[in-house]
Every structure is written in structure tokens, then in C-alpha cells.
Design a protein around this motif. Structure first.
Motif: not given
Length: 761
Positions: A449-466
Motif C-alpha cells: 500500500y505505502h510502497g517505498s518511503g523514508m523510515v525514521p530510525l531504520a536509516d540510522l543503522f550503517n551498512h556492512k557488506t555480508g
């Protein structure tokens, strides 16, 4: 020529009678008092009061002489020059008995009279110059209607820029016209002060306003300009120029000293993080006390574990209504009426909420975001050409920039022109690129229903491959996965979706149900999780997918992708990324073939390769072959090179046999079995070793050299040294060099692979 002092005094009386009579009376009174004072031979001591009276009388005498001289100068009578005034005072001293009573030396009297006359002369001449030049509204009219050079000299900007800035301040309501001072004059006052370092008193005289008015309008304009700083004032580029980085002579003076671990300040929650936490509580977010949010100036925001976290722990729950999507944005009607969706519609929603400022329901979240992410998408074309030359992204970024500009021109610009209530400055092409960079690096897929969006808090976690520690998921999706065949659950899901469609705004905010966690504890896992949070289809969950020790950063993962994709989508790279690849375009292979054979020859061999059901990787109308991080070429590339280098008799035999064979591999296997004297069963499963002939290995070496030449004249060692010198703070240069180095290392491995294959023959 002698001057009669009595005539002089009569002249003063005549002038004084036309003005103020006080001066005449004072002078006359002084003369009367002087005549009553007995004279004596020589000087005698007087009382303090008598001395003071004498000084007052002397000053009155000087004032009368100065006024006389000022009046004479106004009539251009130079006979009352300073020297002649002193002569008059000398004669007055000789004839007046009162002058002997003063405790002042004659030369002091001359000096005072000369100074008084000089002061009046300067004040009169300054007043004359001031009256000859325009002031107040006349000054503004002459400035804005006069030559362009005069406006540029006084205001430090051209006329059209000045008027455009005035219109911006007026349109946004940052300044307003007052009864006596228009916005144009307010801005001119400000620019005169900051452009010429003028004092308040000078501006008072120039614009004919009081000091309080000048000060008030200066501060009002200063506040308005500060509010525009993010749009008009570009911060200095903190990156070190390549001329300094590559110079052993200059770089040591710019190199930053690394602090020892004991001197590095521990990360802490910044003011913007505290404001973000308050906003999350007001929106019904729930997160574990075992998570610590830190804001480091160099590395940005990160999430760490305050105690051990176990697999399956639910560490955060996020209301879907608090996610910024097309459905929840205040611009929903405008976006849907324009027929926009996907990332294009989400970009409009993001720009609209940013235009509202503090009035936006997401103000607490938006203040945490940068204006734009440092993606190559928002780099200048000059930076793209200089930093990404030869890499996988060079051509891709240029194509992306052209496509995004066309999207803005065809979809965003009509909205701005048809919606007069929105601020066009927040929907400019620059703001659209900035919004696209934020969406590319921070958006999540929420649900159907919402599709993609900006998700506060979830985007604070940094990335690390694998190395995914926490996974982002929807709670009702998780329950569906547990029991897909339960009809009751399906009905419940449908009803939940209906509720979601009617209550998608932020008006019905979730209550603050943050669980109270005891000291050194966190949200319970497994069966206790449901009781602590409850299963709510309107919530998104962050679930631990593996154990994390206390004090360790908690990572999310954006996928198993190489550095080219990481830099393209998120603006960073990782050292020794095992998913790095290098692409060799089919066009580059054909160019190599045409350097050895005719164009007709190459097209015929390529057609045969395609008839064998081979093809390369296809993306955006381009075909290419991948070289893995270990330097191993794609099977399709080896097959094409093998066919390109086949002798004519083998080529014709393969061409005539293609219609009767069952498998394409069988045809190649037949050729290989005859050439290498191996059994048909082994050759039917083609191995790369069988295709690595001496000529194919030479072709791989030539392709690697041609691909390497795209990076320019600098060697890989030059790039590695430049990367060490620049440091992580210079993000654009550092990550572009990291991409170049990783790709060139793969090409070195490709040469090693080809050399090892050639040694077998």
C-alpha cells in the motif's frame, strides 16, 4: 592691514541680532564685567571661583570670535582667516583690561582660538559637501536609477541581483515594508554596512534615519539572510586540492595529525539526536534501551549495543503512519493528481515537507537529515569527469543526471507552475537532485500500500557488506510467512489493509507505549516479545538476526554489492570488497577484434557466437562481460574470444554443424575434442581451461591493458598513494580513488589469470 576691534565687535553684534540674541547679551555682559574689574600691574592670584568665571568669560569670547569667523566664511570673506583672527585677539588683549586677569598664556589663547576657528571651518565645509549629495530616498533613487557600476560599487552586487533578492525576501515574508523604509532601502542599509564596514553614524547621515532605525533594520535583514544561508551560502570545500595532495613539498603542511585513542573524545548524543528522540516518542516509536545512538562529527550517526543482543530480539518498532511516503504526505492529493508514483512521487513528498519547515509533521526527523547525500549523482560534471574517469560509474552517472533532469522538467516543473501556494525554491532542480540522493540512500520498501518511503530510525543503522545484524521487516508480513494457509489470517490481513487506507495520516498518532526497561536490560526476545510489543500490522519491526556483543556497532546490510554500486547508491565504498567486479564492454571487445581483423570478419564471428545462444550481461542498451573480484573472466567472454580466434576451417566446420547439433555446448565440445584429443563426454561440459588457448590469453592481456588505459596516465600506485594522503574526510576524492584502486587490482588479477593460462601451452 590693521583691523579695528570695535568694528569687529559691531559686526558680531549685527550678525547676532539676526540670529540668537543670547550670544550678544553674554558678550556685552562680559564687557561690562570687565570694565568693572580693577586693573593692576602684573598678575595676581585669584580665588578658584574667580578663576573659573574668568575662564568662562574667555570661552564666551572665543565663541563670539568663532561665530564671527563662521559667518564671515559663509559670506566668502577671507579677511577673517585664522591668522587674522589671532591678530584681532592680540589687539583685544592690548585694549581690554579684563584679559590681564586671565590665568592663561597668550599663546594658549591663540591656540584655542585657532582650534575653534578650524573646527567651525571643517564643520561648515563638511555640511556643504553633504548638502551637495543626495541622501535618504534621493540616495536610493540615484543608486537604483543610476549607472550599474555605481550600484555594484555601493551594494557589492548588480541591480538585477539586488531586485531579485528583494523579491525573494518580500515573497517569503522574511521582511516587510514599513511606513518609512521600504525593503529595498532596508537591504541597501545592510549591504552598505557589511560591504564597506561603515559605522552607524555614517549610515544615519546617508539614509537620513535615526540610529535606532538603522540598527533595527540591519538586524532584521541579518536574520532574513541567515535563514537563506542553506540556499545561497555555499560552505567552503573541505577537500584538499589534488595539486597539494600529489605534492611532497606542500602536502606535509596540510596533513592532519591523527589523535591517539586516549585523546579522541567518546561519541555522544548531539542536540539534533535528542530532538529526534523527542519527536520519535511523540509519534509512538518504541526502541530498546539497549541501543545507543551516537553522533560522531567524522563518521556521522551510528547505533551501538549497550549490552549483549541475541538473535530474534525485537529492538525497535516503527509506526507506518510516521514513515514519510506518498500516502502519508500532505502533498498526497497533488502527487496523485499529477499521476506520479515511485521514487519520483516520493521526491515530491520529501521536497514538500521540507518546504513546510517546522510546520511539517516530520520536522523532528528532517532536521536530522543532511540536505543531500554525497552521491556522485549530485557531483558536478567536472567532478564526475575528473574523479570517476575510467570507472564503471563514469558513463552511468552522466546518463542518470540527464534522465533525472528530464524527469524534473517534464513532471516537477508543471506542478510548480500550476500550484501557486507552494514555494518554488524548494522544488528547484537542485532540490530535486538533493531529494533523489536522500531517497536513493535512505528509503525502504514498506508494504504494497505505502510502497517505498523514508523510515525514521531504520536509516540510522550503517551498512556492512555480508554482516547483517538487524533486519527491517513488517510484523504482519512475518505472521503471514509463519502461516500462509490460514484463511482467518488472510481475512485479518485484508481488514488491516482497509484500516491502513483510511488512517494513513499522522492525525491519529500512536500513543507513546515505550516499554520500561530496567537498568542493563533490553527488550525481551522470543515468546516474551509478543507480550512486550504485541503484533500490530501498522508497525514495522527491527529484529536482530544474529548475536551482537556489548559495545559493538549494530549493522544493517544494503545487499551483497560491489564498490561501484555502493558509491552509486549510498556514496561510500568498502576496502577489500569481495563483491567488486570490472566490466568489459562488448564494444571494447569488437574494437580489439577490428584491430586484428576486418570489421566484416568480426561481425561474422559475433553472429555465430549469438547463434550458439551466447550473450553478455545487458543493462540500459549496453552489453558487457564481468570480471570477478578474483580476476576470472565470464565464460561468455572466453567463448567469444575463442570463436574470434578460430582458424577458418574450424570456423566453417562449426558454422555448418550448428543446425544439426542438439546443444550449443556440444558443438564447441566437438571442436575441443578434436583439437585436444579428449573424449566427447569430457568436452561436452566445456571448462574454462579448455578455452584458455595461448591466443585467448594474449587477447585477455590486450583487453586488460585497453581497459586500464581508461583511467588515465596515473598508475595504480599513484592512486593508492593519493588515497592514503587524502583521508576519509575528503569523501569524494577518497571513495572515487578507492573505486579506481579496487577495479585496477581486478585488472591486475586478470593479467595474472591470463599469464597462468598461457604458461600451460
Amino acid at each position: 592691514m590693521s583691523v579695528d576691534p570695535s568694528a569687529t565687535m559691531n559686526y558680531v553684534d549685527d550678525e547676532a541680532s539676526s540670529g540668537s540674541g543670547d550670544d550678544v547679551n553674554l558678550v556685552d555682559g562680559h564687557n561690562k564685567r570687565q570694565s568693572m574689574t580693577p586693573s593692576g600691574s602684573g598678575r595676581r592670584k585669584r580665588s578658584r571661583k574667580a578663576t573659573g568665571d574668568a575662564i568662562v568669560d574667555a570661552m564666551l569670547e572665543i565663541a563670539a570670535a568663532s561665530k564671527m569667523r563662521a559667518s564671515a566664511i559663509m559670506k566668502n570673506e577671507d579677511r577673517f582667516s585664522i591668522s587674522k583672527c589671532i591678530k584681532v585677539l592680540d589687539e583685544m588683549q592690548d585694549k581690554s583690561t579684563g584679559m590681564d586677569d586671565l590665568d592663561l598664556e597668550l599663546d594658549e589663547m591663540e591656540l584655542v582660538a585657532a582650534a575653534a576657528g578650524y573646527y567651525y571651518y571643517n564643520s561648515i565645509t563638511r555640511q556643504t559637501r553633504c548638502n551637495s549629495s543626495p541622501s535618504g530616498s534621493g540616495f536610493m533613487n540615484e543608486l537604483l536609477e543610476g549607472p550599474d557600476d555605481q550600484c555594484r560599487e555601493m551594494l557589492r552586487m548588480d541591480k538585477h541581483v539586488f531586485h531579485k533578492l528583494c523579491n525573494t525576501l518580500r515573497h517569503r515574508g522574511m521582511l516587510r515594508d514599513t511606513a518609512g523604509v521600504m525593503i529595498e532601502e532596508q537591504l541597501a542599509i545592510f549591504l552598505n554596512i557589511v560591504g564597506h564596514n561603515e559605522r552607524n553614524r555614517v549610515i544615519q547621515e546617508r539614509f537620513q534615519h535615526s540610529g535606532e532605525t538603522i540598527s533595527r533594520h540591519f538586524n532584521n535583514v541579518l536574520k532574513a539572510i541567515k535563514s537563506l544561508s542553506r540556499e545561497f551560502l555555499q560552505p567552503p570545500n573541505m577537500e584538499t586540492p589534488p595539486e597539494i595532495l600529489n605534492s611532497n613539498r606542500f602536502y606535509p603542511y596540510f596533513k592532519l595529525k591523527k589523535l591517539t585513542p586516549s585523546k579522541v573524545a567518546p561519541p555522544m548524543a548531539s542536540r539534533r539526536l535528542r530532538a529526534f528522540k523527542r519527536w520519535m516518542k511523540s509519534q509512538g516509536f518504541e526502541w530498546s534501551d539497549a541501543l545507543e545512538f551516537t553522533d560522531c562529527p567524522e563518521q556521522g550517526i551510528s547505533v551501538r549495543a549497550l549490552c549483549d543482543l541475541k538473535e530474534g530480539d525485537v529492538v525497535a518498532k516503527i509506526p507506518k503512519a510516521a514513515c514519510l511516503t506518498i500516502k502519508t504526505s500532505g502533498a498526497r492529493e497533488m502527487i496523485e493528481s499529477a499521476g506520479l508514483d515511485g521514487s519520483l512521487g516520493l521526491a515530491v513528498a520529501l521536497m514538500y515537507e521540507k518546504s513546510l519547515g517546522q510546520d511539517s509533521p516530520w520536522a523532528g526527523y528532517l532536521q536530522l537529515l543532511p540536505r543531500q547525500e554525497c552521491l556522485p549523482l549530485v557531483w558536478t560534471l567536472g567532478e564526475v569527469d575528473s574523479l570517476l574517469c575510467g570507472t564503471e560509474l563514469h558513463k552511468t552517472i552522466k546518463e542518470d543526471k540527464a534522465i533525472i533532469y528530464e524527469d524534473w522538467k517534464e513532471n516537477i516543473l508543471p506542478i510548480v507552475n500550476s500550484a501557486p501556494l507552494i514555494d518554488p525554491n524548494y522544488f528547484s532542480v537542485e532540490e530535486y537532485f538533493a531529494a533523489k540522493s536522500l531517497i536513493a540512500s535512505r528509503s525502504f520498501e514498506i508494504d504494497e500500500y505505502h510502497g517505498s518511503g523514508m523510515v525514521p530510525l531504520a536509516d540510522l543503522f550503517n551498512h556492512k557488506t555480508g554482516a547483517e545484524d538487524v533486519h527491517f521487516t513488517s510484523s504482519h508480513q512475518q505472521s503471514d510467512d509463519d502461516d500462509d494457509d490460514d484463511d482467518d489470517d488472510a481475512v485479518s490481513d485484508n481488514s488491516d489493509n482497509n484500516k491502513l487506507s483510511t488512517n494513513c495520516g499522522l492525525e491519529n498518532k500512536a500513543s507513546d507505549t515505550t516499554a520500561t526497561v530496567e537498568e542493563n536490560s533490553f527488550i525481551p526476545s522470543d515468546s516474551d516479545t509478543s507480550s512486550a510489543f504485541g503484533d500490530d500490522p501498522m508497525m514495522l519491526e527491527m529484529i536482530m538476526v544474529r548475536d551482537v556483543k556489548s559495545g559493538v556497532e549494530v549493522f544493517n546490510t544494503y545487499g551483497l554489492v560491489g564498490n561501484a554500486a555502493l558509491l552509486h547508491r549510498y556514496g561510500f565504498t568498502e576496502p577489500d570488497n569481495p563483491f567488486d567486479i570490472v566490466n568489459i564492454d562488448l564494444e571494447l571487445v569488437l574494437k580489439w577484434g577490428c584491430s586484428l581483423f576486418s570489421s566484416r570478419y568480426c561481425r561474422a564471428r559475433l553472429a555465430l557466437w549469438r547463434r550458439l545462444d551466447y550473450s553478455g550481461c545487458i543493462s540500459d542498451d549496453s552489453e558487457y562481460f564481468e570480471i570477478s573480484s578474483e580476476g576470472e573472466p565470464q565464460m561468455e567472454l572466453l567463448t567469444l574470444l575463442y570463436i574470434m580466434l578460430l582458424p577458418d576451417d574450424a570456423y566453417h566446420k562449426l558454422d555448418t554443424s550448428i543446425c544439426t547439433a542438439d546443444k550449443a555446448n556440444g558443438i564447441i565440445g566437438m571442436i575441443l575434442s578434436e583439437k585436444h584429443d579428449i573424449s566427447w563426454e569430457r568436452s561436452s561440459e566445456i571448462g574454462k581451461d579448455l578455452l584458455l588457448t595461448e591466443k585467448v590469453c594474449s587477447a585477455l592481456m590486450a583487453l586488460a591493458d585497453t581497459r586500464e588505459s581508461l583511467y588515465g596516465s596515473n598508475s595504480i600506485n599513484d592512486d593508492m598513494e593519493a588515497q592514503k594522503r587524502c583521508g576519509i574526510k575528503e569523501r569524494k576524492l577518497y571513495h572515487s580513488l578507492a573505486l579506481r584502486v579496487s577495479e585496477r587490482r581486478i585488472l591486475e588479477k586478470l593479467r595474472t589469470y591470463a599469464t597462468a593460462g598461457a604458461k600451460k601451452f
